[in-house]
Each structure stands twice: as C-alpha cells, then as structure tokens.
Motif scaffolding. Structure first.
Motif, mmCIF file in Angstrom:
data_model
loop_
_atom_site.group_PDB
_atom_site.id
_atom_site.type_symbol
_atom_site.label_atom_id
_atom_site.label_comp_id
_atom_site.label_asym_id
_atom_site.label_seq_id
_atom_site.Cartn_x
_atom_site.Cartn_y
_atom_site.Cartn_z
ATOM 1 N N LEU A 99 2.971 5.979 -2.825
ATOM 2 C CA LEU A 99 4.341 6.809 -3.101
ATOM 3 C C LEU A 99 4.415 6.843 -4.731
ATOM 4 C CD1 LEU A 99 7.180 5.811 -0.651
ATOM 5 C CD2 LEU A 99 5.505 7.880 -0.631
ATOM 6 N N LEU A 100 4.179 5.730 -5.485
ATOM 7 C CA LEU A 100 4.240 5.741 -6.757
ATOM 8 C C LEU A 100 3.121 6.661 -7.359
ATOM 9 C CD1 LEU A 100 5.137 2.221 -7.740
ATOM 10 C CD2 LEU A 100 6.366 4.475 -8.559
ATOM 11 N N ALA A 101 1.925 6.799 -6.590
ATOM 12 C CA ALA A 101 0.800 7.611 -7.128
ATOM 13 C C ALA A 101 1.114 8.944 -7.123
ATOM 14 C CB ALA A 101 -0.388 7.316 -6.048
ATOM 15 N N ILE A 102 1.929 9.383 -5.870
ATOM 16 C CA ILE A 102 2.596 10.794 -5.724
ATOM 17 C C ILE A 102 3.567 11.008 -6.936
ATOM 18 C CG2 ILE A 102 3.835 12.095 -4.318
ATOM 19 C CD1 ILE A 102 3.019 10.712 -1.765
ATOM 20 N N LEU A 103 4.394 9.952 -7.269
ATOM 21 C CA LEU A 103 5.202 10.106 -8.286
ATOM 22 C C LEU A 103 4.521 10.485 -9.726
ATOM 23 C CD1 LEU A 103 7.973 10.391 -9.588
ATOM 24 C CD2 LEU A 103 7.478 7.872 -9.927
ATOM 25 N N GLY A 104 3.526 9.575 -9.902
ATOM 26 C CA GLY A 104 2.668 9.884 -11.170
ATOM 27 C C GLY A 104 2.129 11.087 -11.236
ATOM 28 N N PHE A 105 1.386 11.619 -10.278
ATOM 29 C CA PHE A 105 0.715 13.020 -10.008
ATOM 30 C C PHE A 105 1.611 14.073 -10.322
ATOM 31 C CE2 PHE A 105 -0.678 16.486 -7.411
ATOM 32 C CZ PHE A 105 -1.814 16.668 -8.046
ATOM 33 N N LEU A 106 2.822 13.855 -9.494
ATOM 34 C CA LEU A 106 3.741 15.133 -9.541
ATOM 35 C C LEU A 106 4.437 15.164 -11.054
ATOM 36 C CD1 LEU A 106 5.990 15.031 -6.541
ATOM 37 C CD2 LEU A 106 4.370 16.622 -7.061
ATOM 38 N N ALA A 107 4.837 13.926 -11.857
ATOM 39 C CA ALA A 107 5.063 14.095 -13.047
ATOM 40 C C ALA A 107 4.212 14.429 -14.046
ATOM 41 C CB ALA A 107 5.562 12.628 -13.591
ATOM 42 N N MET B 228 0.929 -1.014 -0.143
ATOM 43 C CA MET B 228 -0.038 0.280 -0.048
ATOM 44 C C MET B 228 0.894 1.423 -0.002
ATOM 45 S SD MET B 228 -2.867 -0.990 -0.239
ATOM 46 C CE MET B 228 -3.888 0.339 0.100
ATOM 47 N N VAL B 229 2.015 1.164 0.718
ATOM 48 C CA VAL B 229 2.919 2.421 0.928
ATOM 49 C C VAL B 229 3.490 2.701 -0.509
ATOM 50 C CG1 VAL B 229 5.099 3.199 1.935
ATOM 51 C CG2 VAL B 229 3.307 2.140 3.559
ATOM 52 N N VAL B 230 3.882 1.542 -0.909
ATOM 53 C CA VAL B 230 4.586 1.637 -2.363
ATOM 54 C C VAL B 230 3.567 2.275 -3.293
ATOM 55 C CG1 VAL B 230 5.542 0.439 -4.256
ATOM 56 C CG2 VAL B 230 6.206 -0.038 -1.921
ATOM 57 N N GLY B 231 2.514 1.669 -3.389
ATOM 58 C CA GLY B 231 1.462 2.232 -4.413
ATOM 59 C C GLY B 231 1.137 3.597 -3.947
#
Lengths: 247, 110
Positions: free
Chosen positions: A34-42, A29-32
């Motif tokens: 953080l990756l959501a944050i990354l995708g959003f920022l990108a 869940m944590v990894v998901g």
C-alpha cells in the motif's frame, strides 16, 4: 501508561523499533504494497505538475475563466496592433508624400538652375567659334548670334569658358573686344551651346545669318556639333532689389 | 522496514515509468494521494496503539481513496467541485494532523 511501559513491546516506541526488525509477515507485505502505491501516486502527481504547465491539474471552470481572460487580453492586444499599424501606415504615407515632394522640388530646382545659369549643365549641342582678326565684331553681332541661338532652342550658353549667358547678361563694346556680363572677352569668341544640334547648326549658317554677317567683317565662323558639351561656369544670381514675386 | 522499502520502491517505479495520467483522472489524483496519506498515518497510529490490523488498514486505505474521489467527482457534477475538493483536503488535513499528534505522543511522550 505505567503498565504499558513495564510490559515488553507495549509502548509505541518499542513497537516502532520492532517494526524495523527483519521479520516478514503477511501484514507487513500488505503495508509495504500500500505504501508503494502511495509513493507511486504521489510521485506521478508531482511529476504531472512539473512536466506540464500549471494547468495540468486545473479544473474545467478555472480553465474556461482563464481562457476567457486570455482571449480578452488577446483581443485588446490585437486592437492595439491594428491601431499602431494604421498609425504606421499613415506616417509612412506622409513620409512618402513628403519625399516625393522633395524629389520633385529638387528636380525642378535643377531644371531651373540650368535655365537660370546657377547649375552646371551637360548635354548635346554645338560649339560656335567666331574668329575676328580685325576686331570688327561688335556686341551687336554677338547679341544677334545669341538671339539666333535662343530662337533655335538653346538651353544653356557659355562664352569662352568664362561667362554663363543668362537673361541678365549684358554685352558691351570695349577697347579690345566685347565685355559680357562685366567680363572682358576677345577674339576668338567660343560659344558652347546646349540645345538641339540640328536647329542650332541651321540657325548659325542660314544665308544672311551670323556666318554671312561675320564674314562680311572679315571674320570666320566654325560650327562644330558635339554630343557632350559641359558647361561649368555659373551665373551668380543677385537678389532682386525692385521686383518681387506677385501672387 | 518493508513499509519503508515499499514506499521507496513506489517512488522509484514512479520516477522510472513516468506514466501519463489520463485527463479525466487528473483532478482526482491529488485528492487520492492526500486520502492515502491519511490512511497511512491512521495505520501508523493504530500500530503504535497496538490495535493495528492489516485487513482494516487495507480496507481503510482503499475506501479513503475511493470516497475522497467520489466526493470530488460528485462535486464536479454538481458544479461545486472546487469547493468540495477544498473541503475534502481540509478534513483529511485535520485528520492527518490529529493522527500525527497521537503518533508524536507515542514516540516522544510529549
């Protein structure tokens, strides 16, 4: 490496396959997240670059340099504009002056053409008809008549709708009457005169003047005023052979 | 699985919301993205190495982003923001390449 391959779930590939399994754990869940944050920022960054111009992500110094360059370019463009406008104005002035000069010259040519008999003329004046049944009127009588008309301010004179009377027009006695400017004319002599009608009328009819002179020769003179006399016949000017303009 | 779904969710939310980035943050956002990417590749490599820990991953993710932004901010204050942000991108790029190389060795054994 050899040990890792034998043991289950010890190689990277096996772990990767397991990661695509359906199990849910806190770590995943944590990894998901953080990756959501990354995708959003990108995606936000990419869209910022897309929607705005190329300057959205630029830093201040770059922008200042860019602005300076643009200002210099704009100044030089402005000075180009000023130069070109000044040039346009001066060309326009020159062309205005030229067309004014041409207009003036044309007006002068028209005025001179009326006087010289090279242009048709129209205006108020009188029509003088000399009837001469006995053929007694001579060139001298007609010349006197012309002189009276000129004295009274005649500007354009035409005889019998044929001859435009100008400075060079000669009057010569012939068998059947009078030749004006080489054209044979006979009675009645019709003078169409453009000029001040009152003065012309007076000049034709004063005692001892043209009317009396013609009546002595058994002729008659009719004077008719008109506001609209049209003189169409033209004098054909010849190039002077001897006289030339003196400066 | 959840990681891939999370990435997709983030992209979709970003596309739908289309937030306006505050002007002050604009120079730091690209650096933050690259730093986060570095953390993600580092995490993937650790996972394949069998030493993945979600706490370590979370801390490294946020500290990477924060430190990258702080370095660039400091660079801007010192008047060398351009050069420092280039430097940060280069370092992060090198790390991403070495992590990807390790991941490749794990997956392709080459």
């Amino acid at each position: 490496m050899a040990d890792g391959k034998k043991a289950p779930l010890k190689t990277g590939r096996q772990r990767l396959l397991k990661a695509f399994g359906p199990s849910v754990s806190r770590g995943r869940m944590v990894v998901g997240l953080l990756l959501a944050i990354l995708g959003f920022l990108a995606i936000v960054q990419i869209q910022t670059l897309n929607d705005d111009t190329e300057f959205a992500g630029a830093r201040r110094e770059d922008l200042i340099t860019f602005l300076d360059t643009l200002e210099a370019a704009s100044r030089s463009a402005q000075s180009d504009i000023d130069n070109l406008e000044a040039r346009r104005d001066s060309l326009r002035d020159a062309s205005d002056r030229r067309s004014a000069a041409i207009n003036e010259a044309e007006q002068q040519a028209d005025a001179l053409g009326v006087l010289a008999g090279t242009a048709p003329a129209t205006g108020p004046g009188v029509i003088v008809t000399i009837n001469d049944p006995g053929d007694d009127v001579t060139s001298g009588t007609l010349l006197n008549a012309l002189e009276e008309m000129r004295n009274a301010g005649a500007e354009a004179i035409e005889v019998n709708n044929k001859v435009r009377v100008v400075a060079q027009t000669s009057l010569v006695d012939t068998e059947g009457g009078v030749a004006a400017g080489g054209v044979e004319l006979g009675s009645p002599y019709v003078f169409e005169v453009i000029g001040p009608p009152d003065d012309l009328e007076t000049a034709m009819s004063f005692p001892g003047g043209l009317t009396d002179e013609v009546e002595e020769l058994q002729g008659t003179v009719a004077i008719k005023r008109s506001d609209d006399i049209n003189i169409a016949s033209l004098h054909r000017p010849e190039t002077p052979e001897y006289a030339r303009p003196a400066d | 699985m959840i990681a891939a779904l999370g990435l997709l969710l983030g992209v979709v939310v970003g596309l739908l919301v289309q937030p306006e980035v505050p002007l002050g943050l604009q120079p730091y956002l690209p650096i933050a993205v690259v730093a986060a990417l570095d953390a993600v590749f580092g995490g993937l490599r650790a996972y394949l190495d069998g030493i993945f820990d979600d706490k370590v991953f979370t801390v490294s993710f946020f500290s990477n982003v924060l430190i990258a932004m702080i370095i660039v901010y400091l660079g801007d204050q010192l008047g060398v923001g351009n050069q420092l942000s280039t430097g940060v991108i280069v370092v992060l790029g090198i790390r991403i390449f070495s992590n990807v190389a390790a991941i490749r060795r794990h997956i392709l054994h080459a």
